[in-house]
Design an enzyme around this catalytic site. Structure first.
Site, PDB file in Angstrom:
ATOM      1  N   HIS A   1      -2.684  -2.796   8.221  1.00 37.17           N
ATOM      2  CA  HIS A   1      -3.867  -3.275   7.492  1.00 37.17           C
ATOM      3  C   HIS A   1      -4.517  -1.785   6.911  1.00 37.17           C
ATOM      4  O   HIS A   1      -4.528  -1.084   7.817  1.00 37.17           O
ATOM      5  CB  HIS A   1      -5.010  -4.101   8.373  1.00 37.17           C
ATOM      6  CG  HIS A   1      -6.187  -4.205   7.702  1.00 37.17           C
ATOM      7  ND1 HIS A   1      -6.402  -4.887   6.439  1.00 37.17           N
ATOM      8  CD2 HIS A   1      -7.409  -3.567   7.947  1.00 37.17           C
ATOM      9  CE1 HIS A   1      -7.462  -4.856   6.073  1.00 37.17           C
ATOM     10  NE2 HIS A   1      -8.444  -4.121   6.813  1.00 37.17           N
TER      11      HIS A   1
ATOM     12  N   HIS B   1       0.660  -1.241   0.015  1.00 36.14           N
ATOM     13  CA  HIS B   1      -0.007   0.047  -0.029  1.00 36.14           C
ATOM     14  C   HIS B   1       0.654   1.283  -0.082  1.00 36.14           C
ATOM     15  O   HIS B   1       0.078   2.312   0.041  1.00 36.14           O
ATOM     16  CB  HIS B   1      -0.879   0.046   1.251  1.00 36.14           C
ATOM     17  CG  HIS B   1      -1.863  -1.259   1.015  1.00 36.14           C
ATOM     18  ND1 HIS B   1      -2.926  -1.207   0.438  1.00 36.14           N
ATOM     19  CD2 HIS B   1      -1.943  -1.999   2.291  1.00 36.14           C
ATOM     20  CE1 HIS B   1      -3.697  -2.376   0.535  1.00 36.14           C
ATOM     21  NE2 HIS B   1      -3.128  -2.796   1.680  1.00 36.14           N
TER      22      HIS B   1
END
EC number: 3.1.27.-
Length: 146
Positions: free
Chosen positions: A138, A37
């Site tokens: 996350h 990410h």
């Protein structure tokens, strides 16, 4: 005696300065979060960017349905897990108090098999992360869809 104490303090302070990055490098979930990410300075942020970046980061076997890349300073992302740039967001999640530039790559077509084709959506938004030991592990993509 004074020189010995000064040397001890110098070594101690250097040790404190080196501890956080070492802990971060030893956390495989944090490293995985960054690999999936984080992209500090993206080139393009268009469909081609999504396809090449997803492939280069091994997110295309099978084709991942959706993935968001967060751009900017890694420290600001990590700070979401503390009070410097984050606040609680239900459960174990935290939301950033400042927006980030993001590129969301969404799979075009229905096949999960390569070659994967993605549509890029650029934007600026607050992000929601799950944290572990003060580090993001996350990115909650269900909160904000393009």
């Amino acid at each position: 005696m004074v020189m010995g104490l000064g040397l001890f303090l110098l070594v101690f302070m250097l040790g404190l300065g080196l501890t956080p990055p070492t802990l971060a490098q030893d956390n495989p979930r944090y490293r995985d979060f960054l690999a999936k990410h984080y992209d500090a300075t993206p080139q393009g942020r268009n469909d081609r960017y999504c396809e090449s970046t997803m492939r280069r980061r091994h997110l295309t076997s099978p084709c991942k349905d959706i993935n968001t890349f967060v751009h900017g300073n890694r420290h600001h992302i990590t700070a979401i897990c503390g009070d410097e740039n984050g606040s609680p967001y239900g459960g174990n999640l935290r939301i950033s108090t400042s927006p980030f530039q993001v590129t969301t790559c969404k799979l075009r077509g229905g096949s999960p098999r390569p070659p994967c084709q993605y549509r890029a959506t650029r934007g600026s938004r607050n992000i929601v992360v799950g944290c572990e030991n003060g580090l993001p592990v996350h990115l909650d993509e269900s909160i904000f869809r393009p």
